[in-house]
Write a protein that holds these residues in place. Structure first.
Motif, PDB file in Angstrom:
ATOM      1  N   ILE A 146       0.854  -1.200   0.000  1.00 35.33           N
ATOM      2  CA  ILE A 146       0.000   0.000   0.000  1.00 35.33           C
ATOM      3  C   ILE A 146       0.888   1.248   0.000  1.00 35.33           C
ATOM      4  O   ILE A 146       1.557   1.531   0.993  1.00 35.33           O
ATOM      5  CB  ILE A 146      -0.934   0.001   1.245  1.00 35.33           C
ATOM      6  CG1 ILE A 146      -1.796  -1.265   1.265  1.00 35.33           C
ATOM      7  CG2 ILE A 146      -1.791   1.268   1.278  1.00 35.33           C
ATOM      8  CD1 ILE A 146      -2.634  -1.458   2.507  1.00 35.33           C
ATOM      9  N   PRO A 147       0.931   1.978  -1.140  1.00 34.49           N
ATOM     10  CA  PRO A 147       1.862   3.116  -1.230  1.00 34.49           C
ATOM     11  C   PRO A 147       1.710   4.122  -0.075  1.00 34.49           C
ATOM     12  O   PRO A 147       2.718   4.601   0.454  1.00 34.49           O
ATOM     13  CB  PRO A 147       1.495   3.762  -2.573  1.00 34.49           C
ATOM     14  CG  PRO A 147       0.905   2.648  -3.375  1.00 34.49           C
ATOM     15  CD  PRO A 147       0.189   1.756  -2.384  1.00 34.49           C
ATOM     16  N   ALA A 148       0.483   4.384   0.351  1.00 30.37           N
ATOM     17  CA  ALA A 148       0.267   5.386   1.408  1.00 30.37           C
ATOM     18  C   ALA A 148       0.918   4.966   2.728  1.00 30.37           C
ATOM     19  O   ALA A 148       1.144   5.797   3.607  1.00 30.37           O
ATOM     20  CB  ALA A 148      -1.228   5.606   1.621  1.00 30.37           C
ATOM     21  N   MET A 149       1.235   3.708   2.870  1.00 30.82           N
ATOM     22  CA  MET A 149       1.817   3.230   4.130  1.00 30.82           C
ATOM     23  C   MET A 149       3.326   3.032   4.039  1.00 30.82           C
ATOM     24  O   MET A 149       3.957   2.582   4.987  1.00 30.82           O
ATOM     25  CB  MET A 149       1.169   1.896   4.523  1.00 30.82           C
ATOM     26  CG  MET A 149      -0.299   2.028   4.840  1.00 30.82           C
ATOM     27  SD  MET A 149      -0.827   0.611   5.803  1.00 30.82           S
ATOM     28  CE  MET A 149      -2.604   0.735   5.649  1.00 30.82           C
ATOM     29  N   GLN A 150       3.906   3.354   2.869  1.00 33.52           N
ATOM     30  CA  GLN A 150       5.324   3.027   2.648  1.00 33.52           C
ATOM     31  C   GLN A 150       6.302   4.152   2.938  1.00 33.52           C
ATOM     32  O   GLN A 150       7.507   3.936   2.880  1.00 33.52           O
ATOM     33  CB  GLN A 150       5.526   2.560   1.204  1.00 33.52           C
ATOM     34  CG  GLN A 150       4.977   1.177   0.940  1.00 33.52           C
ATOM     35  CD  GLN A 150       4.942   0.865  -0.535  1.00 33.52           C
ATOM     36  OE1 GLN A 150       5.202   1.736  -1.354  1.00 33.52           O
ATOM     37  NE2 GLN A 150       4.604  -0.364  -0.861  1.00 33.52           N
ATOM     38  N   ALA A 151       5.784   5.359   3.213  1.00 31.74           N
ATOM     39  CA  ALA A 151       6.716   6.488   3.294  1.00 31.74           C
ATOM     40  C   ALA A 151       6.719   7.187   4.643  1.00 31.74           C
ATOM     41  O   ALA A 151       5.762   7.121   5.408  1.00 31.74           O
ATOM     42  CB  ALA A 151       6.372   7.496   2.202  1.00 31.74           C
ATOM     43  N   VAL A 152       7.852   7.867   4.901  1.00 30.06           N
ATOM     44  CA  VAL A 152       7.929   8.801   6.025  1.00 30.06           C
ATOM     45  C   VAL A 152       7.835  10.179   5.388  1.00 30.06           C
ATOM     46  O   VAL A 152       8.611  10.503   4.490  1.00 30.06           O
ATOM     47  CB  VAL A 152       9.283   8.686   6.761  1.00 30.06           C
ATOM     48  CG1 VAL A 152       9.357   9.710   7.882  1.00 30.06           C
ATOM     49  CG2 VAL A 152       9.489   7.288   7.301  1.00 30.06           C
ATOM     50  N   SER A 153       6.850  10.988   5.801  1.00 29.10           N
ATOM     51  CA  SER A 153       6.780  12.314   5.195  1.00 29.10           C
ATOM     52  C   SER A 153       6.793  13.399   6.256  1.00 29.10           C
ATOM     53  O   SER A 153       6.309  13.212   7.375  1.00 29.10           O
ATOM     54  CB  SER A 153       5.535  12.429   4.306  1.00 29.10           C
ATOM     55  OG  SER A 153       4.427  11.888   4.964  1.00 29.10           O
ATOM     56  N   LYS A 154       7.380  14.525   5.862  1.00 29.77           N
ATOM     57  CA  LYS A 154       7.417  15.690   6.748  1.00 29.77           C
ATOM     58  C   LYS A 154       6.186  16.508   6.407  1.00 29.77           C
ATOM     59  O   LYS A 154       5.973  16.857   5.243  1.00 29.77           O
ATOM     60  CB  LYS A 154       8.695  16.483   6.479  1.00 29.77           C
ATOM     61  CG  LYS A 154       9.207  17.164   7.712  1.00 29.77           C
ATOM     62  CD  LYS A 154      10.565  17.768   7.509  1.00 29.77           C
ATOM     63  CE  LYS A 154      10.808  18.726   8.675  1.00 29.77           C
ATOM     64  NZ  LYS A 154      12.108  19.346   8.619  1.00 29.77           N
ATOM     65  N   LYS A 180       4.874  12.069   9.436  1.00 28.03           N
ATOM     66  CA  LYS A 180       3.935  10.967   9.301  1.00 28.03           C
ATOM     67  C   LYS A 180       4.731   9.736   8.906  1.00 28.03           C
ATOM     68  O   LYS A 180       5.445   9.745   7.912  1.00 28.03           O
ATOM     69  CB  LYS A 180       2.886  11.310   8.239  1.00 28.03           C
ATOM     70  CG  LYS A 180       1.675  10.428   8.311  1.00 28.03           C
ATOM     71  CD  LYS A 180       0.594  10.908   7.377  1.00 28.03           C
ATOM     72  CE  LYS A 180       0.697  10.081   6.113  1.00 28.03           C
ATOM     73  NZ  LYS A 180      -0.257  10.485   5.081  1.00 28.03           N
ATOM     74  N   ILE A 181       4.623   8.686   9.723  1.00 27.90           N
ATOM     75  CA  ILE A 181       5.335   7.434   9.442  1.00 27.90           C
ATOM     76  C   ILE A 181       4.319   6.400   8.982  1.00 27.90           C
ATOM     77  O   ILE A 181       3.434   6.003   9.743  1.00 27.90           O
ATOM     78  CB  ILE A 181       6.055   6.909  10.708  1.00 27.90           C
ATOM     79  CG1 ILE A 181       7.076   7.942  11.221  1.00 27.90           C
ATOM     80  CG2 ILE A 181       6.731   5.573  10.432  1.00 27.90           C
ATOM     81  CD1 ILE A 181       7.652   7.608  12.591  1.00 27.90           C
ATOM     82  N   GLY A 182       4.422   5.956   7.728  1.00 24.18           N
ATOM     83  CA  GLY A 182       3.514   4.931   7.202  1.00 24.18           C
ATOM     84  C   GLY A 182       3.665   3.641   7.977  1.00 24.18           C
ATOM     85  O   GLY A 182       4.765   3.287   8.409  1.00 24.18           O
ATOM     86  N   ALA A 183       2.565   2.914   8.138  1.00 26.86           N
ATOM     87  CA  ALA A 183       2.563   1.709   8.978  1.00 26.86           C
ATOM     88  C   ALA A 183       3.444   0.596   8.430  1.00 26.86           C
ATOM     89  O   ALA A 183       3.824  -0.304   9.169  1.00 26.86           O
ATOM     90  CB  ALA A 183       1.134   1.200   9.156  1.00 26.86           C
ATOM     91  N   ALA A 184       3.793   0.644   7.132  1.00 26.14           N
ATOM     92  CA  ALA A 184       4.609  -0.438   6.561  1.00 26.14           C
ATOM     93  C   ALA A 184       6.092  -0.084   6.503  1.00 26.14           C
ATOM     94  O   ALA A 184       6.895  -0.861   5.999  1.00 26.14           O
ATOM     95  CB  ALA A 184       4.101  -0.784   5.162  1.00 26.14           C
TER      96      ALA A 184
END
Ligand SMILES: Cc1cc2nc3c(=O)[nH]c(=O)nc-3n(C[C@H](O)[C@H](O)[C@H](O)COP(=O)(O)OP(=O)(O)OC[C@H]3O[C@@H](n4cnc5c(N)ncnc54)[C@H](O)[C@@H]3O)c2cc1C
Ligand code: FES
Ligand code: FES
Lengths: 285, 177
Positions: free
Chosen positions: A52-60, A66-70
């Motif tokens: 799931i792309p939305a869960m793959q990234a750490v974003s500022k 925001k730390i994605g769950a994966a």
């Protein structure tokens, strides 16, 4: 048993909520696959969230990180912006297991496994981290300390999963730290642990603080009295002693071969003091 | 239980297999693909005998489902040697007698390679931490550490020889394995 690897959070939630039997999220699998092998869980469907792309990234974000769950803990350690803002959270996440485990394990899995000794949890609680929970009824955001109900139990409802963890933006002079006691140098479960996050005001005086302890109660505990003991101080010996006493008062540990009640209680205070000093130094105090 | 059809790459070769949904990669490699280099010591992530890499990241094959490696790149100890030419780590493990029963060796080799790919000149402490997820009940670890140090030296010499084929050090991909 089925294996599914959906590519959206919505599909993952649908899979979890529409399954007649038990659905189980698979992140890094370092807890789940051990329990599956041991026969402790028999899910109807395993929902792998790593596609799931939305869960793959750490974003500022404007409000912090925001730390994605994966996202694996190894990836957290490779993110220099996150490490700079929240060194304590990252050092706690990086203490989990070996390099092999680091490649796979996630802080959300660590949280949802609901062990009182989970290493990343006291650091996240001290950091005021929140979990973004998505379920059949939509999205809700809950403080990390409210996710765990007791050993092995979470407050997540049927069909719900955690999509990400948010950390607030750092302001001014701030720092955090996490320490655990283990009999070995690595690859062990915390006998007790402490996470401290603080922000300094004018003249290096602690303006805000949060102190959380691990492995000394059925869940990780936030200790407001310990934070209160150091707020308004520059961590002089009296303040640190008062903080340690507040930590000891919050302890309700188990007694086992890895640590007696007395030992865990005393060491929790000692670790909190040391973590506070490191956090203070990192804050530039 | 219906099988899961998986297309993946193992040691550079395209491989397809069908496995059970709960079947771990270690069992797939050993029982379905015929690659028995990775060993099962514990089956619970503690010993590292099953170490392989997935998309360049070191993992325990006993804690990865076979179904998870769809479209990924798996590398095992079988892929370390270049034809008949042993990888410097393999050569140094032999020269330094860094093995006795050998059960842990494939895991140590894969983990040590993952370390050297990322850090070509590790300190002894870094080597010991990087190999903390690999257990050996025979050697007492010292010989393993010496072998890794010797291999790192060898690789460094290779890298400075202009004629020598430089091994591309693959950076782990951003995807978690
Ligand atoms: C050898 C070894 C050493 C270890 N050492 C440590 C250690 O030092 N410290 C420590 O704290 N832990 C340790 N652990 C435990 C484990 O590695 C950690 O708890 C890890 O963080 C779990 O993350 P994961 O992504 O692998 O979780 P998984 O196994 O994938 O999941 C764990 C649980 O959480 C649920 N879950 C996962 N993601 C979500 C989500 N997004 N939403 C809802 N539920 C979810 C799963 O269904 C499962 O019940 C160790 C484990 C092993 C095998
Ligand atoms: S068999 Fe995988 S870690 Fe022991
Ligand atoms: S050589 Fe026997 S376990 Fe390592």
């Amino acid at each position: 048993m089925r294996y599914e690897a959906p590519t959206t959070t919505k599909d993952a939630v649908a899979l979890l909520s529409k399954t007649k039997g038990k659905g189980q999220v698979l992140a890094g699998g370092s807890d789940l696959l051990v329990r599956l092998k041991g026969g402790f869980v028999e899910p109807e469907v395993i929902v792998d969230i790593k596609r799931i792309p939305a869960m793959q990234a750490v974003s500022k974000t404007a409000s912090g990180f925001k730390i994605g769950a994966a996202v694996s803990c190894a990836q957290l350690g490779e993110n220099s912006a996150l490490k700079k803002a929240w060194p304590g959270v990252v050092e706690a996440a990086n203490l989990i297991g070996s390099d092999q485990i680091q490649s796979r394990c996630t802080v959300v899995g660590n949280l949802c496994n609901a062990s009182p000794a989970a290493d990343s949890v006291p650091a996240m609680v001290a950091a005021k981290a929140k979990a973004v929970v998505v379920g059949p009824k939509g999205k809700r955001t809950v403080p990390v300390e409210d996710v765990v109900a007791g050993p092995g139990k979470t407050t997540l409802k049927a069909g719900e999963l955690i999509e990400s963890i948010t950390l607030p933006a750092r302001k001014g002079k701030s720092g955090d730290a996490y320490l655990r006691f283990i009999p070995r140098t690595e690859m062990d479960i915390a006998v007790c642990s402490a996470g401290v996050s603080l922000t300094l005001g004018k003249g290096g005086v602690v303006a805000e603080a949060r102190v959380a302890l691990g492995a000394v109660a059925p869940t990780v505990v936030l200790v407001p009295a310990a934070a209160k003991a150091i707020i308004g101080t520059k961590l002089d010996d009296d303040a640190l002693a008062a903080m340690a006493a507040a930590c000891e008062a919050a302890c309700n540990p188990i007694d086992d071969k890895r640590g007696t009640v007395e030992f865990r209680t005393e060491v929790a205070g000692v670790l909190a003091k040391r973590a506070a000093k490191i956090a203070y130094q990192r804050a530039g105090g | 239980m219906s099988g899961v059809h998986v297309s993946t790459t193992i040691n550079g070769d395209a491989v397809e297999f069908v496995c059970q949904p709960g079947e771990v990669l270690l069992d797939v490699l050993r029982n379905r693909v015929g690659l028995t280099g990775a060993k099962e010591g514990c089956g619970t992530g503690d010993c590292g005998a099953c170490s392989v890499t997935v998309d360049g990241r070191l993992v325990c094959a006993c804690l990865v489902l076979g179904a998870e490696v769809e479209g990924r790149a798996v590398n095992t100890v079988e892929g370390m040697a270049n034809g008949n030419q042993l990888h410097p780590l393999q050569q140094k493990f032999i020269e330094h007698a860094a093995l006795q029963c050998g059960i842990c060796t494939p895991g140590f080799l894969v983990a040590a390679k993952a370390l050297l790919d990322r850090n070509s000149d590790p300190t002894e402490e870094q080597i010991r931490y990087a190999l903390a997820g690999n257990l050996c009940r025979c050697t007492g670890y010292d010989k393993i550490v010496r072998a890794v140090q010797a291999a790192a030296k060898d690789l460094a010499v290779d890298a400075t020889k202009p004629a020598a084929k430089k091994k591309a050090t693959k950076k782990p991909s951003k995807k978690s394995a």
